[in-house]
Write an enzyme that holds these catalytic residues in place. Structure first.
Site, short mmCIF file in Angstrom:
data_model
loop_
_atom_site.label_atom_id
_atom_site.label_comp_id
_atom_site.label_asym_id
_atom_site.label_seq_id
_atom_site.Cartn_x
_atom_site.Cartn_y
_atom_site.Cartn_z
N CYS A 62 -14.20 0.53 -47.46
CA CYS A 62 -13.12 0.38 -46.49
C CYS A 62 -13.59 0.92 -45.15
O CYS A 62 -14.12 2.02 -45.07
CB CYS A 62 -11.85 1.11 -46.88
SG CYS A 62 -10.86 0.23 -48.08
N ARG A 104 -18.68 -2.29 -45.37
CA ARG A 104 -17.99 -1.31 -46.19
C ARG A 104 -16.89 -1.93 -47.05
O ARG A 104 -16.32 -1.26 -47.93
CB ARG A 104 -17.35 -0.25 -45.29
CG ARG A 104 -18.32 0.50 -44.43
CD ARG A 104 -17.58 1.49 -43.57
NE ARG A 104 -17.00 2.53 -44.38
CZ ARG A 104 -17.57 3.71 -44.61
NH1 ARG A 104 -18.72 3.99 -44.06
NH2 ARG A 104 -16.99 4.61 -45.36
N TRP A 107 -11.69 -2.86 -49.08
CA TRP A 107 -12.28 -3.09 -50.40
C TRP A 107 -11.22 -2.60 -51.38
O TRP A 107 -11.02 -1.40 -51.55
CB TRP A 107 -13.58 -2.30 -50.54
CG TRP A 107 -14.35 -2.59 -51.80
CD1 TRP A 107 -15.24 -3.59 -52.00
CD2 TRP A 107 -14.27 -1.85 -53.03
NE1 TRP A 107 -15.73 -3.52 -53.29
CE2 TRP A 107 -15.15 -2.47 -53.93
CE3 TRP A 107 -13.54 -0.74 -53.45
CZ2 TRP A 107 -15.33 -2.02 -55.23
CZ3 TRP A 107 -13.72 -0.29 -54.76
CH2 TRP A 107 -14.61 -0.93 -55.63
N ASN A 142 -8.63 4.90 -46.14
CA ASN A 142 -9.76 4.72 -47.03
C ASN A 142 -9.65 5.80 -48.10
O ASN A 142 -9.53 6.98 -47.76
CB ASN A 142 -11.06 4.87 -46.23
CG ASN A 142 -12.32 4.90 -47.09
OD1 ASN A 142 -13.32 5.42 -46.66
ND2 ASN A 142 -12.28 4.37 -48.27
N GLY A 143 -9.63 5.40 -49.36
CA GLY A 143 -9.54 6.38 -50.44
C GLY A 143 -8.56 5.92 -51.50
O GLY A 143 -8.14 4.76 -51.52
N GLU A 183 -34.38 -1.05 -61.35
CA GLU A 183 -34.04 -1.38 -59.97
C GLU A 183 -34.20 -2.89 -59.74
O GLU A 183 -33.37 -3.52 -59.07
CB GLU A 183 -34.93 -0.57 -59.01
CG GLU A 183 -34.87 -0.96 -57.56
CD GLU A 183 -33.46 -1.02 -56.97
OE1 GLU A 183 -32.54 -0.41 -57.52
OE2 GLU A 183 -33.29 -1.72 -55.96
N LYS A 227 -31.05 -5.18 -58.50
CA LYS A 227 -31.08 -5.94 -57.24
C LYS A 227 -30.81 -7.40 -57.54
O LYS A 227 -30.06 -8.07 -56.84
CB LYS A 227 -32.45 -5.75 -56.59
CG LYS A 227 -32.49 -6.06 -55.17
CD LYS A 227 -32.57 -4.83 -54.26
CE LYS A 227 -31.43 -3.88 -54.39
NZ LYS A 227 -31.56 -2.56 -54.08
N GLU A 259 -27.12 -7.94 -58.47
CA GLU A 259 -26.21 -7.65 -57.35
C GLU A 259 -26.04 -8.85 -56.42
O GLU A 259 -24.93 -9.12 -55.97
CB GLU A 259 -26.78 -6.52 -56.49
CG GLU A 259 -26.35 -5.14 -56.85
CD GLU A 259 -26.98 -4.11 -55.91
OE1 GLU A 259 -26.25 -3.25 -55.44
OE2 GLU A 259 -28.21 -4.17 -55.65
N HIS A 303 -37.46 -3.42 -80.78
CA HIS A 303 -36.40 -2.73 -81.52
C HIS A 303 -35.05 -3.41 -81.33
O HIS A 303 -34.02 -2.81 -81.63
CB HIS A 303 -36.31 -1.27 -81.07
CG HIS A 303 -37.56 -0.49 -81.36
ND1 HIS A 303 -37.96 -0.16 -82.64
CD2 HIS A 303 -38.53 -0.01 -80.54
CE1 HIS A 303 -39.10 0.50 -82.59
NE2 HIS A 303 -39.47 0.60 -81.32
N LYS A 345 -20.83 -1.47 -49.29
CA LYS A 345 -21.78 -0.37 -49.10
C LYS A 345 -21.00 0.92 -48.94
O LYS A 345 -19.81 0.89 -48.62
CB LYS A 345 -22.61 -0.64 -47.85
CG LYS A 345 -23.91 0.12 -47.85
CD LYS A 345 -24.96 -0.57 -47.04
CE LYS A 345 -26.26 0.18 -47.06
NZ LYS A 345 -27.11 -0.23 -48.17
N1 HGA Z 1 -6.58 2.34 -51.96
C1 HGA Z 1 -6.58 1.53 -50.77
C2 HGA Z 1 -7.87 1.73 -49.98
C3 HGA Z 1 -9.05 1.31 -50.77
C4 HGA Z 1 -10.35 1.85 -50.28
O1 HGA Z 1 -10.47 2.87 -49.66
N2 HGA Z 1 -11.46 1.17 -50.63
O2 HGA Z 1 -12.73 1.62 -50.24
C5 HGA Z 1 -6.36 0.07 -51.09
O3 HGA Z 1 -6.54 -0.39 -52.22
O4 HGA Z 1 -5.99 -0.66 -50.17
#
Ligand code: HGA
Length: 606
Positions: free
Chosen positions: A2, A27, A73, A99-100, A480, A484, A487, A503, A601
């Site tokens: 985010c 992000r 995100w 964000n969080g 790795e 990669k 991803e 095995h 990221k």
């Molecule tokens: N929980 C919030 C923010 C998500 C977040 O920080 N993502 O990195 C949401 O879902 O909108």
């Protein structure tokens, strides 16, 4: 994850917010939005998808000199317009970007609903807008303090209030947030990428800190202290470092930058006289270095695999037991923290929340922890007792390349420092130093093989499933490589120790399941070749990443040959072609290489 931006000053906010969001899009990129304070109200615009969709959806005239923006995100509720940030109070007065994760969001949503509030989204974030609007406190600052006192979890938030259009109020707990200081204008952002075009003066908020940001200045405070005085410091990133510079993707640019970024991490750190690395930033005396009897490395994802490379180097060069562990699991198993263990936290962004929590756990229990971090001044870098900066330069592509290479080199430097206060001889130290010096040139020669590796990648990209195998030093390389590949090309790729194939996983080998085998010229070459033989005997295709000296005899196996370095350092060079393999596979499949689906990221949520 985010991205948050904020602006207050004399310019129109919207273009600055949009530009900042574009810079922070790595992000998170499932939806985006901005709120700009107009003459009477907040103008909020949100869209699903990329920042470019948001730019296209904005009205031609969107004026206002204060605003906040967000690129999301999702953690709570799918990517939808309703769930995109900013979230607003019912009367539209308060706007919040976050964000969080708010852990007690369900309970708070239920309480708000019982109190008659109509919730407009499925997010945790929305509760903050309502709590702030309903607080009844005298000032916006007090309302924000009161609201965050009711939530548990992590947050970086930026808040606007149409009743106080002269300020942004921001707060941080567990997710990064910085203030950029301009000339009669101020910026707020999750990270430097959004600011470098505007200012090089930056102040980092600490956990538990709040700030009121005006056009002409800011005041930081906590619940207990009305002024925590946080002077801005000068940062050292050139805006052009964040551009594509003519490359089609950041990942391509960052892969190609490796010869120079490796030069940077070793510059000034190799001491030929004593065959040792000079790592003053570790803040450890020779006596302290000598006192450690164990090393524990903590990282997530690719950084964890780089940690495995590092653990093997440290065991080999310093002869101290060393291992790497996923930081995301560490604090949940009530780890035993030992005074004679050196803990090393590895993170490109320095904001990886799981690694930051692991650092906290170690410190709480009195352990000594140093960081191997790329972003200067980041949360983990500041929380550790010392560290080694990677100096890889800004890394924008979600799939890490140059930072990982520098992590492995950083471990080689730490292994030298630990080894030379023990039994590693000056001559052996010098052997590693000479090898590190030769590495930029060797990496360049691998990069020159790009077109050939691209041909192999195209073939492999059509397989639904692949194995990557290696053993001992080669196993983290295989891990790795698989990581990669999956991803960015969305192919199922799994890593095994070559020795483990028989095995179990050998049962899956057939013509449809190709294997990338790491076959270095070392004491295990024969064993690795025997495994390649077993795969071929079952009709499996093999691509070997190997050294010139390895004799494949009758085995008809396509090869990517990398230059030989000292055996302890081989994993560093063996990994480079796997970056190119993944990149070209994703390219041939037409995927969005720099922004792979579901990922982002700088993983700042748990
Ligand atoms: N929980 C919030 C923010 C998500 C977040 O920080 N993502 O990195 C949401 O879902 O909108």
């Amino acid at each position: 994850m985010c991205g948050i931006v904020g602006y207050i000053g004399g310019q129109n906010a919207a273009p600055i917010l949009l530009e900042g969001l574009t810079r922070l899009e790595y992000r998170g990129y499932d939806s985006a939005g901005i709120a700009v304070l107009g003459a009477k109200n907040a103008q909020v615009h949100r869209v699903v998808g990329r920042v470019r969709n948001l730019a296209a959806a904005l009205p031609k005239r969107l004026t206002g000199k204060v605003g906040i923006g967000h690129t999301r995100w999702a953690t709570h509720g799918p990517a939808s317009e309703a769930n995109a940030h900013p979230h607003t109070s019912e009367d539209g007065r308060i706007c919040v970007v976050h964000n969080g994760i708010i852990d007690n969001a369900d309970a708070l949503r239920a309480q708000l609903a019982d109190a008659g509030v109509t919730l407009a989204s499925e997010t945790d974030t929305e509760v903050l807008a309502h709590l702030i609007a309903r607080s009844g406190a005298d000032t916006l600052e007090d309302a924000v303090v009161e609201a965050v006192s009711r939530i548990t979890g992590t947050y970086a938030i930026a808040v606007t209030d149409t009743a106080h259009p002269d300020r942004l109020v921001i707060a941080r707990n567990g997710s990064p947030l910085i203030i950029g200081v301009g000339e009669r204008e101020m910026f707020v952002a999750s990270d430097l990428a959004a600011l470098v075009r505007h200012t090089s003066q930056v102040a980092h908020l600490d956990d538990g800190e709040f700030a009121t940001v005006f056009a002409t200045g800011y005041r930081t405070f906590t619940v207990d202290e009305s002024d925590t005085t946080k002077p801005a410091t000068e940062i050292d990133i050139a805006a052009e470092d964040l551009d594509l510079g003519g490359y089609p993707h950041y990942m391509a640019k960052e892969i190609q930058e490796q010869p120079e970024s490796v030069e940077r991490i070793i510059r000034g750190r190799l001491d030929d006289r004593f065959g040792v690395a000079r790592l003053d930033g570790l803040n450890l005396t020779p006596r302290e270095l000598r006192g450690f009897s164990r090393v524990k490395i903590l990282g997530c994802g690719s950084a964890y695999y780089a940690g495995q490379v590092g653990a093997t180097m440290i065991e080999e060069l310093a002869r101290i037991p060393a291992d790497a562990e996923a930081a995301s699991e560490f604090r949940y198993r009530n780890p035993i923290i030992e005074a004679d263990t050196l803990y090393i936290a590895v993170s490109q962004s320095g904001e990886t929340i799981d690694t930051a929590f692991a650092v906290e756990e170690i410190k709480r229990k009195g352990g000594r922890v140093v960081g191997l971090v790329n972003v200067v001044g980041s949360t983990i870098a500041r929380a550790c007792d010392g560290g080694v900066y990677l100096h890889a330069g800004p890394e924008i592509a979600v799939a890490s390349t140059k930072a990982l290479t520098n992590m492995a080199i950083g471990f080689a430097l730490i292994a030298l420092a630990l080894g030379r206060v023990r039994d590693l001889s000056n001559a052996d130290g010098q052997r590693i130093i000479d090898a590190l010096r030769a590495m930029p040139g060797q990496i360049k020669s691998i990069l020159d093989e790009g077109p050939r590796i691209a041909e192999h990648a195209k073939e492999f990209a059509t397989a639904n499933s692949l194995f990557f195998v290696g053993r001992v030093r080669g196993y983290p390389v295989a891990r790795e490589g698989a990581q990669k590949f999956k991803e960015i090309s969305y192919r199922h790729a799994e890593a095994y120790q070559t020795s483990e194939l028989k095995h179990g996983p050998l049962a899956l080998i057939d013509a449809a399941l190709p294997t990338v085998a790491i076959v270095p010229a070392d004491e295990l070459t024969d064993r690795n070749l025997a495994a390649v033989q077993q795969i071929k005997a079952r009709g499996g295709a093999v691509l070997a990443v190997t050294h010139e000296d390895v004799d494949f005899g009758e085995l008809d196996v396509p090869r990517i040959v990398v230059p030989k370095t000292e055996p302890e350092l081989d994993p560093i060079l063996l990994t480079i072609p796997l970056q190119l393999l993944a990149y070209h596979a994703a390219l041939s499949l037409g995927y969005d290489i720099d922004k792979p689906r579901n990922l982002a990221k700088s993983v700042t949520v748990e």
